[in-house]
Write a protein that holds these residues in place. Structure first.
Motif: not given
Ligand SMILES: [Zn+2]
Length: 236
Positions: A14, A56, A60-61, A151, A201
């Motif tokens: 990711h 952010h 998923d981060h 992102d 990503h």
């Molecule tokens: Zn993301």
């Protein structure tokens, strides 16, 4: 994994990366490890993590930020509101910043730069605002300048980021759907003026359809290399 002079860059699936400088400083970009479906099996966790960069407030981060805080007690760097949130989740050492700011920790200099995205967390049914999303310029003496876009969509001021910081290597999202796809990531690479792109990503979920070979196709004829990493290739 790639070596840049003395620094290693390891992709953990990711948008998660582990960087290690020649002086041994370990930087985790995006604390999303065990709960990351692309997390490499049999990954050998580092003994220490000094710095964690958080772009952010999406799971998923930062999904494993609390676990990383507990295990490594690193210094978290990111947007002010996001850092305040992580503090409530056990991050003891935080460096709250805002766009345009630069901080130096050990041998690593980090600047927060603009990204076009959103940033909030659902916490027990409550939506918590996490400030503006960010990208990072990462500078270490003797190494190429890295730009992690976080992102984002492509935006015109990527040219300004290129003009000011002159990144040679850009970590760019290419998955599409939640970020730019390979076509606009190619434009982003040209805007920032880098000579190498590490695609991120993508591939984690079915909707993230962009692929490095598409980016390569869009960059055909330009002198910009696409470095396709494999998650979790051993560090040594
Ligand atoms: Zn993301």
């Amino acid at each position: 994994m790639q070596h840049f002079h003395g620094m290693t860059v390891e992709w953990l699936g990711h948008a998660t990366f582990l960087l290690k400088t020649a002086k041994g400083t370990t930087i985790l970009i995006d604390p999303w490890l065990e709960s990351n479906p692309a997390h490499p099996k049999n990954w050998r966790a580092p003994e220490k993590i000094d710095i964690v960069l958080c772009p952010h407030g999406h799971m998923d981060h930062i999904g494993d930020a609390a676990a990383v805080a507990k295990k490594y007690k690193p210094n978290f760097i990111g947007m002010y509101e996001l850092m305040s949130y992580l503090k409530t989740k056990g991050a003891e050492n935080i460096t709250p910043m805002n766009l345009g700011g630069t901080v130096t920790l050990k041998d690593v200099t980090v600047t927060l730069v603009e990204a076009r995205h959103s940033s909030s967390i659902d916490d027990n049914g409550q939506t918590i605002y996490c400030g503006e999303p960010a990208g990072f310029i990462i500078r270490v003496d003797g190494e190429p300048v890295l730009y992690d876009a976080g992102d984002t969509s492509v935006f015109g001021d990527m040219k300004l980021i290129g003009q000011i910081y002159k990144p040679q290597i850009a970590l760019l999202p290419i998955g599409d759907h939640f970020t730019m796809g390979p076509d606009t990531a190619a434009i982003a690479a040209e805007y920032v003026g880098c000579n190498k792109v590490i695609p991120t990503h993508y591939g984690t979920f079915p909707v993230l359809t962009g692929r490095p070979e598409q980016l390569r196709e869009h960059l055909r004829g330009k002198s910009i290399d696409v470095l396709e990493l494999k998650p979790g290739e051993p560090l040594y």
